[in-house]
Design an enzyme around this catalytic site. Structure first.
Site, PDB file in Angstrom:
ATOM      1  N   GLY A   1      64.332  30.971  51.145  1.00  0.00           N
ATOM      2  CA  GLY A   1      64.780  31.692  52.330  1.00  0.00           C
ATOM      3  C   GLY A   1      63.570  32.207  53.085  1.00  0.00           C
ATOM      4  O   GLY A   1      62.503  32.418  52.500  1.00  0.00           O
TER       5      GLY A   1
ATOM      6  N   GLN B   1      59.145  37.756  58.650  1.00  0.00           N
ATOM      7  CA  GLN B   1      58.110  37.238  57.754  1.00  0.00           C
ATOM      8  C   GLN B   1      57.121  36.312  58.470  1.00  0.00           C
ATOM      9  O   GLN B   1      56.094  35.962  57.911  1.00  0.00           O
ATOM     10  CB  GLN B   1      58.746  36.498  56.575  1.00  0.00           C
ATOM     11  CG  GLN B   1      59.506  37.420  55.642  1.00  0.00           C
ATOM     12  CD  GLN B   1      60.085  36.631  54.497  1.00  0.00           C
ATOM     13  OE1 GLN B   1      61.143  36.030  54.610  1.00  0.00           O
ATOM     14  NE2 GLN B   1      59.368  36.608  53.381  1.00  0.00           N
TER      15      GLN B   1
ATOM     16  N   CYS C   1      59.245  37.437  46.669  1.00  0.00           N
ATOM     17  CA  CYS C   1      59.277  37.355  48.127  1.00  0.00           C
ATOM     18  C   CYS C   1      57.984  36.711  48.623  1.00  0.00           C
ATOM     19  O   CYS C   1      56.914  37.032  48.128  1.00  0.00           O
ATOM     20  CB  CYS C   1      59.428  38.765  48.701  1.00  0.00           C
ATOM     21  SG  CYS C   1      59.415  38.831  50.483  1.00  0.00           S
ATOM     22  N   LEU C   2      58.105  35.806  49.591  1.00  0.00           N
ATOM     23  CA  LEU C   2      56.922  35.120  50.121  1.00  0.00           C
ATOM     24  C   LEU C   2      55.928  36.088  50.764  1.00  0.00           C
ATOM     25  O   LEU C   2      54.732  35.817  50.802  1.00  0.00           O
ATOM     26  CB  LEU C   2      57.334  34.047  51.131  1.00  0.00           C
ATOM     27  CG  LEU C   2      58.193  32.903  50.579  1.00  0.00           C
ATOM     28  CD1 LEU C   2      58.590  31.942  51.690  1.00  0.00           C
ATOM     29  CD2 LEU C   2      57.483  32.159  49.461  1.00  0.00           C
TER      30      LEU C   2
ATOM     31  N   HIS D   1      68.983  39.253  50.245  1.00  0.00           N
ATOM     32  CA  HIS D   1      67.528  39.419  50.276  1.00  0.00           C
ATOM     33  C   HIS D   1      66.994  39.141  51.686  1.00  0.00           C
ATOM     34  O   HIS D   1      66.219  39.924  52.231  1.00  0.00           O
ATOM     35  CB  HIS D   1      66.879  38.477  49.250  1.00  0.00           C
ATOM     36  CG  HIS D   1      65.386  38.541  49.220  1.00  0.00           C
ATOM     37  ND1 HIS D   1      64.690  39.133  48.194  1.00  0.00           N
ATOM     38  CD2 HIS D   1      64.444  38.089  50.097  1.00  0.00           C
ATOM     39  CE1 HIS D   1      63.380  39.047  48.448  1.00  0.00           C
ATOM     40  NE2 HIS D   1      63.210  38.404  49.597  1.00  0.00           N
ATOM     41  N   GLU D   2      67.426  38.018  52.282  1.00  0.00           N
ATOM     42  CA  GLU D   2      66.944  37.674  53.634  1.00  0.00           C
ATOM     43  C   GLU D   2      67.501  38.646  54.671  1.00  0.00           C
ATOM     44  O   GLU D   2      66.819  39.009  55.623  1.00  0.00           O
ATOM     45  CB  GLU D   2      67.306  36.225  53.992  1.00  0.00           C
ATOM     46  CG  GLU D   2      66.648  35.174  53.117  1.00  0.00           C
ATOM     47  CD  GLU D   2      65.143  35.343  52.962  1.00  0.00           C
ATOM     48  OE1 GLU D   2      64.462  35.756  53.920  1.00  0.00           O
ATOM     49  OE2 GLU D   2      64.634  35.059  51.859  1.00  0.00           O
TER      50      GLU D   2
ATOM     51  N   HIS E   1      65.525  41.695  55.104  1.00  0.00           N
ATOM     52  CA  HIS E   1      64.340  41.519  55.962  1.00  0.00           C
ATOM     53  C   HIS E   1      64.627  41.849  57.417  1.00  0.00           C
ATOM     54  O   HIS E   1      63.802  42.454  58.094  1.00  0.00           O
ATOM     55  CB  HIS E   1      63.806  40.089  55.881  1.00  0.00           C
ATOM     56  CG  HIS E   1      62.893  39.855  54.733  1.00  0.00           C
ATOM     57  ND1 HIS E   1      61.713  40.541  54.550  1.00  0.00           N
ATOM     58  CD2 HIS E   1      62.973  38.982  53.693  1.00  0.00           C
ATOM     59  CE1 HIS E   1      61.116  40.107  53.447  1.00  0.00           C
ATOM     60  NE2 HIS E   1      61.859  39.164  52.911  1.00  0.00           N
TER      61      HIS E   1
END
Length: 196
Positions: A45, A50, A105-106, A147-148, A151
Site C-alpha cells: 500500500g 508518503q 511502513c515504507l 493502515h493506508e 496516512h
C-alpha cells in the site's frame, strides 16, 4: 516514474489530507507513479502523503500477502489480486474484536511492531474513475486499508503503540528522519538538506 518516499518526521505525514476532484492535475500519471513507487519498494500500500502530497488518495495491492502460508485459504483468496485505488476515502465504521498484527511502513523502514486494530471496516470512497463505492472488508484486507487510511488522516502506525514501545523506538525514529538508515528504495529525509 519511481518517486522518493517521504521519511518519518516530515510534516506532510502529519497533515489530514484534502479531498480531490476529477480535474486534479495529472491524476492518472500520479496513480501510475504511485503503483510504480510502491512495487519498487515491495509495499502492499502507498498513500499520497508518503510521496509528499497531502491529499486523500491511496493505492493497495495485497497480492504479495496471498502467498503467506500461515493464512487461511479464504484469506489468501481474498488477498490475491486485490488491487484498488481509493480516492477521498472515509471509514464509516470499525467493528468486531481488536486483533494484533505485526505492521511496518515504507516511511518508517526497519521498524516493525504489533498493532491492534478492529476486525471489520465499512468504507466509502471513489475509485480512479470517480465512481462512488461503499464496501465492507475484514481481516488482513481491512487492516491494510486501515493502515493506508491512517496516512490520509495524518496518523502513523507508531502512534498506536504503548508509551513504553514509543520510548524504545524513539532513537530509531530520530535516525530515520536524519537519513541514518539503509532503505533499498529512494527516500526523502526531512532532517537532511537533500534526499538521495
Amino acid at each position: 516514474m519511481i518517486l522518493p518516499i517521504t521519511a518519518y518526521g516530515d510534516p506532510v505525514l502529519r497533515k489530514v489530507g484534502t479531498d480531490i476532484t476529477k480535474d486534479y492535475p495529472k491524476l492518472e500519471t500520479l496513480v501510475e507513479n504511485m503503483w510504480e513507487t510502491m512495487y519498487n519498494a515491495s509495499g502492499v500500500g502507498l498513500a499520497a502523503p508518503q510521496i509528499g502530497l497531502p491529499i486523500r488518495l491511496f493505492v493497495i495491492d495485497t497480492t504479495p500477502f496471498s502467498e503467506d502460508e500461515d493464512l487461511a485459504p479464504e484469506d489468501q483468496k481474498a488477498l490475491n489480486g486485490f488491487k484498488k485505488v481509493f480516492v477521498n476515502a472515509k471509514i464509516e465504521e470499525e467493528t468486531g474484536e481488536e486483533w494484533t498484527f505485526n505492521e511496518g511502513c515504507l516511511s518508517i523502514p526497519d521498524i516493525r511492531e504489533d498493532v491492534n486494530r478492529k476486525e471489520t471496516i465499512k468504507i466509502t470512497y471513489l475509485d480512479e474513475n470517480f465512481n462512488e463505492k461503499s464496501e465492507t472488508y475484514g481481516g488482513l484486507l481491512a487492516r491494510v486499508i486501515q493502515h493506508e487510511y491512517d496516512h490520509i488522516e495524518g496518523i502513523l502506525f507508531t502512534d498506536k503503540l504503548s508509551s513504553l514501545k514509543k520510548r524504545l523506538i524513539k532513537g530509531k525514529l530520530s535516525n530515520i528522519s536524519k537519513g541514518k538508515i539503509n532503505a533499498d528504495y529512494r527516500m526523502r529525509f526531512p532532517d537532511m538538506k537533500k534526499g538521495r
